[in-house]
Design a protein around this motif. Structure first.
Motif, short mmCIF file in Angstrom:
data_model
loop_
_atom_site.label_atom_id
_atom_site.label_comp_id
_atom_site.label_asym_id
_atom_site.label_seq_id
_atom_site.Cartn_x
_atom_site.Cartn_y
_atom_site.Cartn_z
N VAL A 1 0.85 -1.19 0.00
CA VAL A 1 0.00 0.00 0.00
C VAL A 1 0.88 1.24 0.00
O VAL A 1 1.86 1.32 0.75
CB VAL A 1 -0.92 0.05 1.25
CG1 VAL A 1 -1.70 1.38 1.28
CG2 VAL A 1 -1.88 -1.12 1.26
N VAL A 2 0.52 2.20 -0.84
CA VAL A 2 1.05 3.56 -0.72
C VAL A 2 -0.14 4.47 -0.47
O VAL A 2 -1.04 4.59 -1.30
CB VAL A 2 1.81 4.00 -1.99
CG1 VAL A 2 2.20 5.48 -1.86
CG2 VAL A 2 3.05 3.14 -2.20
N ASN A 3 -0.13 5.10 0.69
CA ASN A 3 -1.19 6.02 1.09
C ASN A 3 -0.74 7.45 0.78
O ASN A 3 0.42 7.79 1.00
CB ASN A 3 -1.47 5.86 2.59
CG ASN A 3 -2.59 6.75 3.06
OD1 ASN A 3 -3.68 6.73 2.51
ND2 ASN A 3 -2.32 7.55 4.09
N GLY A 4 -1.65 8.26 0.31
CA GLY A 4 -1.30 9.60 -0.10
C GLY A 4 -1.58 10.67 0.94
O GLY A 4 -2.74 10.93 1.27
N GLU A 5 -0.53 11.26 1.45
CA GLU A 5 -0.58 12.44 2.31
C GLU A 5 0.69 13.24 2.03
O GLU A 5 1.70 12.68 1.58
CB GLU A 5 -0.62 12.07 3.80
CG GLU A 5 -1.88 11.38 4.26
CD GLU A 5 -3.06 12.33 4.45
OE1 GLU A 5 -2.87 13.55 4.29
OE2 GLU A 5 -4.17 11.83 4.72
N PRO A 6 0.70 14.55 2.29
CA PRO A 6 1.89 15.34 1.97
C PRO A 6 3.10 14.95 2.82
O PRO A 6 3.04 14.94 4.05
CB PRO A 6 1.45 16.78 2.26
CG PRO A 6 0.30 16.64 3.21
CD PRO A 6 -0.40 15.37 2.83
N SER A 7 4.18 14.61 2.14
CA SER A 7 5.44 14.30 2.81
C SER A 7 6.59 15.09 2.18
O SER A 7 7.72 15.02 2.66
CB SER A 7 5.74 12.79 2.69
OG SER A 7 5.87 12.42 1.33
N GLY A 8 6.28 15.80 1.08
CA GLY A 8 7.32 16.36 0.24
C GLY A 8 7.76 15.29 -0.74
O GLY A 8 7.70 14.09 -0.45
N SER A 9 8.23 15.69 -1.89
CA SER A 9 8.55 14.71 -2.93
C SER A 9 9.76 13.86 -2.57
O SER A 9 9.99 12.82 -3.21
CB SER A 9 8.79 15.41 -4.27
OG SER A 9 9.84 16.36 -4.17
N ASP A 10 10.52 14.25 -1.55
CA ASP A 10 11.67 13.45 -1.11
C ASP A 10 11.40 12.71 0.20
O ASP A 10 12.28 12.01 0.71
CB ASP A 10 12.90 14.34 -0.91
CG ASP A 10 13.41 14.93 -2.21
OD1 ASP A 10 13.02 14.43 -3.28
OD2 ASP A 10 14.18 15.91 -2.16
N GLY A 11 10.22 12.86 0.77
CA GLY A 11 9.93 12.28 2.08
C GLY A 11 9.09 11.03 2.01
O GLY A 11 8.22 10.89 1.15
N ILE A 12 9.36 10.09 2.91
CA ILE A 12 8.60 8.84 3.01
C ILE A 12 8.13 8.74 4.46
O ILE A 12 8.95 8.66 5.39
CB ILE A 12 9.46 7.60 2.70
CG1 ILE A 12 10.31 7.82 1.44
CG2 ILE A 12 8.60 6.35 2.60
CD1 ILE A 12 11.50 6.89 1.36
N THR A 13 6.83 8.78 4.68
CA THR A 13 6.29 8.69 6.04
C THR A 13 6.05 7.23 6.41
O THR A 13 5.28 6.53 5.75
CB THR A 13 4.98 9.49 6.17
OG1 THR A 13 5.22 10.85 5.78
CG2 THR A 13 4.47 9.46 7.61
N LEU A 14 6.70 6.79 7.49
CA LEU A 14 6.61 5.40 7.93
C LEU A 14 5.86 5.24 9.25
O LEU A 14 5.48 4.12 9.60
CB LEU A 14 8.01 4.80 8.08
CG LEU A 14 8.85 4.75 6.80
CD1 LEU A 14 10.23 4.17 7.10
CD2 LEU A 14 8.15 3.93 5.73
N GLY A 15 5.65 6.33 9.98
CA GLY A 15 5.00 6.21 11.28
C GLY A 15 3.97 7.28 11.52
O GLY A 15 4.13 8.43 11.09
#
Length: 352
Positions: free
Chosen positions: A143-157
């Motif tokens: 799953v990839v869920n869409g929320e703003p992280s910036g184009s270089d950011g990956i939110t894991l928690g």
């Protein structure tokens, strides 16, 4: 990168879809018109798509990865326009960051790569779309869920959330009496809860702390003049070292008067940086010329719901500065959208 633009660095198709979706107001629960426009985008690309019983836009296809984000926004009227910013054009409008930018990037990437897609409803209030989805379908491979992280950011928690309502009634009496009335009992309980979890100090990141927050309060003498009543709505953000049950038990232990009805609980989640999804994002971001950043968010998102129901790797990703979530100056740098689509296309290739 792939796309319909004459300029290889500008994704015209994604930019046009974003402007269309942001121009259609969709505060929870008024997502229908925007959902229909999103479904039409998939239909125009020859994809099977339908709107399910709760209003989710469903485009099932290759389940190597499910791309999903939310259609709804918080209320707020921000005139939709494109203005020149410090790093190029920016699209202003409610939802441009949270989360129609990520929604657009995932939709465009899903069309181009043949991945499954869902645009869910209700995320800003009760995650009704995500909750329905996990009950109605089997888990995808990722799953990839869409929320703003910036184009270089990956939110894991994400922290979880525990919501409840405290109620107390006391006999009315002269304000000179020493006994606590219902308002004082509410204050006493909430003060004890705040003291229980306390300030973690400068050395403890907010992500790792329980954050208690009152969200509304009503109180006073009843219409018949015979009692004092108080109602206090509260939320507690829950870090991964606790469960919502742990926090509930600790808050209940401070209760000396009145009652608490716990109305909602969403567990925290912390994904490993070594999953195939996280690795795919690191590869894709580097290919796009970026430096991957691993993020933990202090709020709660639909990824918490997916992680609680599906045993598969996942991450949250999308263009945009999350500091602009729900803000009166919400806007998205369009070059961020372009890069995010390119990253998501590579992620799909890596996971397929």
């Amino acid at each position: 990168m792939s796309g319909t633009s004459q300029d290889a660095d500008v994704d015209t198709e994604a930019r046009e879809l974003l402007e269309k979706l942001v121009s259609i107001p969709s505060p929870t629960p008024e997502e229908d018109e925007c959902a229909a426009a999103l479904a039409a985008f998939f239909e125009a690309h020859g994809r099977d798509v339908f709107i399910d019983d709760v209003g989710n836009v469903r485009a099932p296809a290759d389940d190597s990865v499910l791309y999903t984000s939310h259609v709804d926004t918080v209320p707020g009227d921000i005139p939709v326009r494109i203005e020149e910013g410090e790093r190029g054009p920016e699209l202003w409008g409610r939802g441009s960051v949270d989360a129609k930018g990520p929604l657009t990037a995932l939709a465009v990437a899903a069309v181009r790569t043949g991945m499954s897609f869902v645009g869910v409803v209700g995320e800003e209030v009760d995650s009704r779309g995500a909750r329905y989805l996990v009950e109605e379908r089997n888990a995808p491979a990722a799953v990839v869920n869409g929320e703003p992280s910036g184009s270089d950011g990956i939110t894991l928690g994400y922290r979880g959330i525990l919501s409840g309502t405290y109620r107390c009634t006391s006999e009315s009496g002269h304000t000179s009496r020493p006994e606590n009335n219902a308002i004082q009992e509410a204050i006493a309980w909430w003060s004890a809860v705040e003291d229980r979890f306390g300030d973690g100090g400068e050395d403890v990141p907010i992500f790792e702390q329980v954050t208690p927050k009152p969200v509304s309060v009503e109180g006073g003498v009843t219409a018949d003049g015979l009692a004092v009543e108080t109602t206090l709505d509260v939320q507690l953000r829950v870090p991964p070292r606790y469960s919502t049950g742990d926090v509930k038990a600790l808050a209940d232990a401070e209760l000396e008067a009145g009652t608490v009805t716990w109305t909602d609980a969403v567990e925290p989640t912390m994904q490993s940086p070594r999953t195939p999804v996280a690795r795919a994002f690191r590869v894709a971001i580097r290919e796009a010329g970026g430096d991957p950043r691993l993020l933990r968010k202090t709020g709660t998102a639909d990824m918490n719901v997916y992680a609680g129901a599906w045993d598969c790797p996942m991450a949250t990703y999308g263009p945009g500065n999350s500091d602009l979530d729900h803000a009166p100056n919400e806007r998205l740098e369009l070059q961020e959208l372009d890069r995010a689509v390119a990253v998501l296309e590579t992620v799909a290739e890596e996971l397929s």
